[in-house]
Design a protein around this motif. Sequence first.
Motif, PDB file in Angstrom:
ATOM      1  N   HIS A   7       8.032  41.197 -49.889  1.00  0.00           N
ATOM      2  CA  HIS A   7       8.909  40.898 -51.018  1.00  0.00           C
ATOM      3  C   HIS A   7       8.417  41.668 -52.242  1.00  0.00           C
ATOM      4  O   HIS A   7       7.226  41.691 -52.517  1.00  0.00           O
ATOM      5  N   SER A   8       9.344  42.283 -52.951  1.00  0.00           N
ATOM      6  CA  SER A   8       9.048  42.917 -54.240  1.00  0.00           C
ATOM      7  C   SER A   8      10.335  42.887 -55.055  1.00  0.00           C
ATOM      8  O   SER A   8      11.383  42.461 -54.563  1.00  0.00           O
ATOM      9  N   LYS A   9      10.296  43.381 -56.293  1.00  0.00           N
ATOM     10  CA  LYS A   9      11.515  43.421 -57.100  1.00  0.00           C
ATOM     11  C   LYS A   9      12.547  44.343 -56.470  1.00  0.00           C
ATOM     12  O   LYS A   9      13.738  44.048 -56.456  1.00  0.00           O
ATOM     13  N   LYS A  10      12.111  45.485 -55.939  1.00  0.00           N
ATOM     14  CA  LYS A  10      13.032  46.452 -55.350  1.00  0.00           C
ATOM     15  C   LYS A  10      13.487  46.029 -53.953  1.00  0.00           C
ATOM     16  O   LYS A  10      14.642  46.206 -53.585  1.00  0.00           O
ATOM     17  N   GLU A  16      13.639  42.773 -52.001  1.00  0.00           N
ATOM     18  CA  GLU A  16      13.478  41.331 -52.109  1.00  0.00           C
ATOM     19  C   GLU A  16      13.084  40.652 -50.806  1.00  0.00           C
ATOM     20  O   GLU A  16      12.328  39.702 -50.822  1.00  0.00           O
ATOM     21  N   ASP A  17      13.614  41.122 -49.691  1.00  0.00           N
ATOM     22  CA  ASP A  17      13.311  40.493 -48.404  1.00  0.00           C
ATOM     23  C   ASP A  17      13.394  41.560 -47.323  1.00  0.00           C
ATOM     24  O   ASP A  17      14.477  42.038 -47.004  1.00  0.00           O
ATOM     25  N   HIS A  52      14.187  49.330 -44.404  1.00  0.00           N
ATOM     26  CA  HIS A  52      15.141  49.147 -45.495  1.00  0.00           C
ATOM     27  C   HIS A  52      16.389  49.993 -45.280  1.00  0.00           C
ATOM     28  O   HIS A  52      16.476  50.762 -44.322  1.00  0.00           O
TER      29      HIS A  52
END
Length: 134
Positions: A55-58, A60-61, A77
């Motif tokens: 998970h990160s800001k760019k 999310e899941d 991704h």
Amino acid sequence: MRLRLERRAYLPHCTIGVLTYGDERTLVTMERPWRENEAFVSCIPEGRYSCKRYHSKKFEDTWEVRGVPSREYILFHAGNSAADVQGCIALGTMLSEQEYKVLNSRVALKEFLRDTARESALDLTITHYAGVGL
């Protein structure tokens, strides 16, 4: 859950494969070409890896491929061409007939994340396909 990524074509500008998991669900993959595992420009080596949730800001899941020698943050991704992934793995539902691209990448990623939603870890094996054709 076990994932099997069979790379079907190592080309000068990209690597194309087929990801199989679950009850024989399949998606196509697009990666950077093989460049000796160099970060941001190469696909990762064939082998067996673990995948953990990421998970990160760019992103999310998604899932991160772990245990790659001298590399980190290898993610599954969305992306259509090798230029869209910097060492990561883009998922698609099919290959473009005109270009070396995967199609419906966001749909494929959503499907993959839905199918793996109940998993806490994944086991990924990457091999070279020994058969004929893509």
